[in-house]
Enzyme design. Structure first.
Site, PDB file in Angstrom:
ATOM      1  N   ALA A  59     -14.720   4.723   2.628  1.00 12.84           N
ATOM      2  CA  ALA A  59     -15.917   4.251   1.946  1.00 12.84           C
ATOM      3  C   ALA A  59     -15.770   2.861   1.344  1.00 12.84           C
ATOM      4  O   ALA A  59     -16.768   2.273   0.902  1.00 12.84           O
ATOM      5  CB  ALA A  59     -16.305   5.234   0.838  1.00 12.84           C
ATOM      6  N   TYR A  60     -14.554   2.318   1.314  1.00  8.42           N
ATOM      7  CA  TYR A  60     -14.364   0.988   0.742  1.00  8.42           C
ATOM      8  C   TYR A  60     -14.936  -0.065   1.690  1.00  8.42           C
ATOM      9  O   TYR A  60     -14.394  -0.298   2.776  1.00  8.42           O
ATOM     10  CB  TYR A  60     -12.875   0.696   0.495  1.00  8.42           C
ATOM     11  CG  TYR A  60     -12.235   1.530  -0.598  1.00  8.42           C
ATOM     12  CD1 TYR A  60     -12.983   2.325  -1.455  1.00  8.42           C
ATOM     13  CD2 TYR A  60     -10.857   1.515  -0.776  1.00  8.42           C
ATOM     14  CE1 TYR A  60     -12.388   3.073  -2.447  1.00  8.42           C
ATOM     15  CE2 TYR A  60     -10.250   2.269  -1.781  1.00  8.42           C
ATOM     16  CZ  TYR A  60     -11.023   3.054  -2.607  1.00  8.42           C
ATOM     17  OH  TYR A  60     -10.426   3.798  -3.585  1.00  8.42           O
ATOM     18  N   SER A  61     -16.030  -0.677   1.249  1.00  5.69           N
ATOM     19  CA  SER A  61     -16.713  -1.703   2.045  1.00  5.69           C
ATOM     20  C   SER A  61     -17.011  -1.215   3.456  1.00  5.69           C
ATOM     21  O   SER A  61     -16.820  -1.934   4.445  1.00  5.69           O
ATOM     22  CB  SER A  61     -15.882  -2.996   2.083  1.00  5.69           C
ATOM     23  OG  SER A  61     -15.755  -3.535   0.788  1.00  5.69           O
TER      24      SER A  61
END
Length: 347
Positions: free
Chosen positions: A60-62
């Site tokens: 989900a990071y970036s």
């Protein structure tokens, strides 16, 4: 570099893990920092030279960009690194692009492997609990991925105590791979982890992977009495006082910063190093995740390995950050403390 076993597993991990939430080219996590491939590669170089061989990310990071950049930064040296990543948060518009169902976990692991450019993930963690998927389905899917060689060890993140235990019971009952790690929020500013999750970790052999040990930059010394968060800081960009009063009253926070600054001055260390050192030596902690916008911040964080706080300094910081715990923990402390001791002093 000091290495510790990750819970009851046989895998040794460095006491510092490099977080890669800043690895992006200006995406939605840019408030944390924007570190492109070239800068990320330099950070990996510095980390490996210091023995920091574990790198933590999440799908989900970036929107996966963090994993992509990390994969490019470690290219050609997979045998020197440990990769930790997470999944369960929404990563698409589809009905199965979220959660811990078999269909989502299999798909997201395959996508993470592709972005990272590796054949296996060393530590795969469930980013948040999914109450709509039976824990038996989640644990079976994870076990299948372990048996297939896609992931090596599994853990959870941001779970309640009962959610961890329910998952462990399901794994034990069905003969499946158990969690060996819990990536949890813990710092001098947020000590709720000690109320139950720390005792659970010690009881069940779960290694704690600490995220945000500097409380999203609040414990770096840049914020204090008459010192608001700098405009370029992550705290200011995310709303300044957001989540602040729910964690600790402002006056106590300022007193805590005063205590940190006093210990830092007498130790010849930075405020960040003192705050990190306190977390590093708490019960159940296997590794703490550090982050850095630039090389200067990274090297300062690495300095935490060069010293250890004295017992008196730890007690002063304990007292400055102590808060009355929620029920039933305050009652357990008062009534059952002789038969049910807490692993650390809470009051």
């Amino acid at each position: 570099m000091e290495y510790r076993l990750l819970g009851r597993s046989g895998m040794s991990v460095p006491v510092l893990t490099m977080g890669t939430g800043t690895f992006n080219e200006g995406g939605k996590f840019s408030a944390w920092g924007s570190t492109g491939v070239e800068a990320a590669t330099k950070i990996v170089d510095i980390c490996l030279d210091a023995g920091v061989c574990m790198f933590d990310s999440a799908d989900a990071y970036s929107d996966g960009e963090s994993e992509t950049i990390l994969g490019k930064a470690i290219a050609g040296r997979r045998n020197r690194v440990l990769i930790s990543t997470k999944a369960a948060q929404r990563v698409g518009d589809g009905p199965n692009d979220v959660g811990t169902s078999r269909i989502h976990l299999v798909a997201t692991v395959e996508a993470s492997l592709k972005r990272l450019g590796v054949d296996a993930i060393d530590l795969f963690q469930i980013h948040c609990f999914d109450a709509m998927t039976p824990v038996e389905e989640t644990m079976r899917a994870l076990d299948d991925l372990v048996r297939a060689g896609k992931i090596r060890y599994i853990g959870c993140s941001n779970y309640s105590g009962w959610q961890v235990l329910k998952s462990l019971w399901a794994a034990d009952r069905l003969g499946l791979t158990p969690f060996v790690a819990h990536q949890a929020h813990y710092s001098l500013l947020s000590r709720e982890f000690e109320w139950e999750l720390m005792s659970l970790a010690l009881s069940e052999g779960i290694g704690t992977v600490v995220w945000s040990p500097l409380a999203q930059g609040r414990l770096t010394g840049k914020i204090g009495r008459n010192r608001p968060a700098p405009e370029v800081s992550r705290v200011a960009q995310q709303g300044g006082d957001m989540m602040f009063d729910n964690v600790m009253p402002k006056e106590q926070f300022y007193s805590l910063v005063d205590a940190l600054e006093a210990v830092a001055a007498e130790s010849g260390r930075s405020v960040s190093q003192v705050a990190l050192n306190w977390v590093l030596h708490r019960p159940s902690v296997s590794t703490i995740i550090i982050g850095a916008r630039n090389e200067e911040q990274l090297r300062d964080n690495l300095g935490v390995l060069e010293f250890r706080l004295t017992g008196d300094q730890v007690e002063r910081l304990d007292n400055a950050s102590a808060r009355v715990p929620a029920y039933p923990y305050w009652h357990q402390l008062q009534v059952y403390s002789e038969r049910n001791p807490f692993p650390v002093k809470l009051l």
